[in-house]
Scaffold this motif. Structure first.
Motif, PDB file in Angstrom:
ATOM      1  N   GLU A 128       4.514 -47.332-110.837  1.00 28.24           N
ATOM      2  CA  GLU A 128       3.805 -48.414-110.717  1.00 28.24           C
ATOM      3  C   GLU A 128       2.225 -48.230-110.810  1.00 28.24           C
ATOM      4  OE1 GLU A 128       6.557 -47.888-108.855  1.00 28.24           O
ATOM      5  OE2 GLU A 128       7.727 -49.376-108.764  1.00 28.24           O
ATOM      6  N   LYS A 163       2.736 -51.248-105.444  1.00 26.90           N
ATOM      7  CA  LYS A 163       2.989 -52.577-105.871  1.00 26.90           C
ATOM      8  C   LYS A 163       1.838 -53.373-105.869  1.00 26.90           C
ATOM      9  CE  LYS A 163       7.603 -51.711-104.965  1.00 26.90           C
ATOM     10  NZ  LYS A 163       8.941 -52.527-104.169  1.00 26.90           N
ATOM     11  N   THR A 197       9.445 -46.513 -99.843  1.00 27.19           N
ATOM     12  CA  THR A 197       8.613 -47.128-100.811  1.00 27.19           C
ATOM     13  C   THR A 197       7.288 -46.695-100.648  1.00 27.19           C
ATOM     14  OG1 THR A 197       8.245 -49.046 -99.043  1.00 27.19           O
ATOM     15  CG2 THR A 197      10.182 -49.275-100.563  1.00 27.19           C
ATOM     16  N   TRP A 231       0.015 -55.665-108.849  1.00 28.08           N
ATOM     17  CA  TRP A 231      -0.372 -57.087-108.786  1.00 28.08           C
ATOM     18  C   TRP A 231      -1.842 -57.335-108.938  1.00 28.08           C
ATOM     19  CZ3 TRP A 231       2.480 -60.924-109.482  1.00 28.08           C
ATOM     20  CH2 TRP A 231       4.008 -60.875-109.558  1.00 28.08           C
TER      21      TRP A 231
END
Length: 145
Positions: A121, A81, A76, A85
């Motif tokens: 992302e 991420k 990952t 956010w």
């Protein structure tokens, strides 16, 4: 009331796979049922299955540690991420700057990961940050006139 009939299957001796004592002709040594993939031969040459896609990134010692099969940890990019956010909460100002910095770092990290994991992302965070900056500057400029 009548008693239910017992569920006893009849013994089938004419079917070779019904008796686990008799191994199939393609069975590998120690493979009673003939399910081992190494036991399959095509015209006296062992079958080649190739490599399963994605296994080149798997550490085999992690998978078969602890005496059983444990799935490998997924690869990952948590920085991407987090940047996304922070971009969502970018209307507060400070998080917008943090999101831009984290997204750029995540894009650099994604270059070294297989299939550039996390780049989507990070790009989404940068696009959203750009939209917020454009809307914020538009409101500011409209307020001047």
């Amino acid at each position: 009331m009548s008693q239910p009939s017992p569920n006893v299957a009849p013994a089938v001796s004419s079917v070779p796979w019904a008796n686990p004592d008799t191994a199939s002709p393609t069975a590998a040594p120690g493979d009673r049922y003939g399910y081992a993939p190494e036991s399959v031969a095509r015209q006296s040459a062992p079958a080649s299955y190739g490599r399963f896609p994605g296994v080149e990134y798997v550490n085999i010692q992690e998978v078969f540690a602890d005496g059983g099969y444990t799935s490998p940890k997924p690869i990952t990019n948590p920085m991407a991420k987090v940047a996304l956010w922070f971009a969502v909460f970018g209307i507060f100002g400070f998080t917008l700057v943090v999101s831009i910095v984290l997204a750029i770092i995540a894009l650099i990290q994604a270059q070294s990961l297989p299939e550039r994991i996390g780049s989507r992302e990070a790009i989404a965070a940068l696009v959203y940050d750009g939209i917020l900056v454009f809307v914020g500057l538009s409101i500011y400029l409209l307020g001047l006139f």
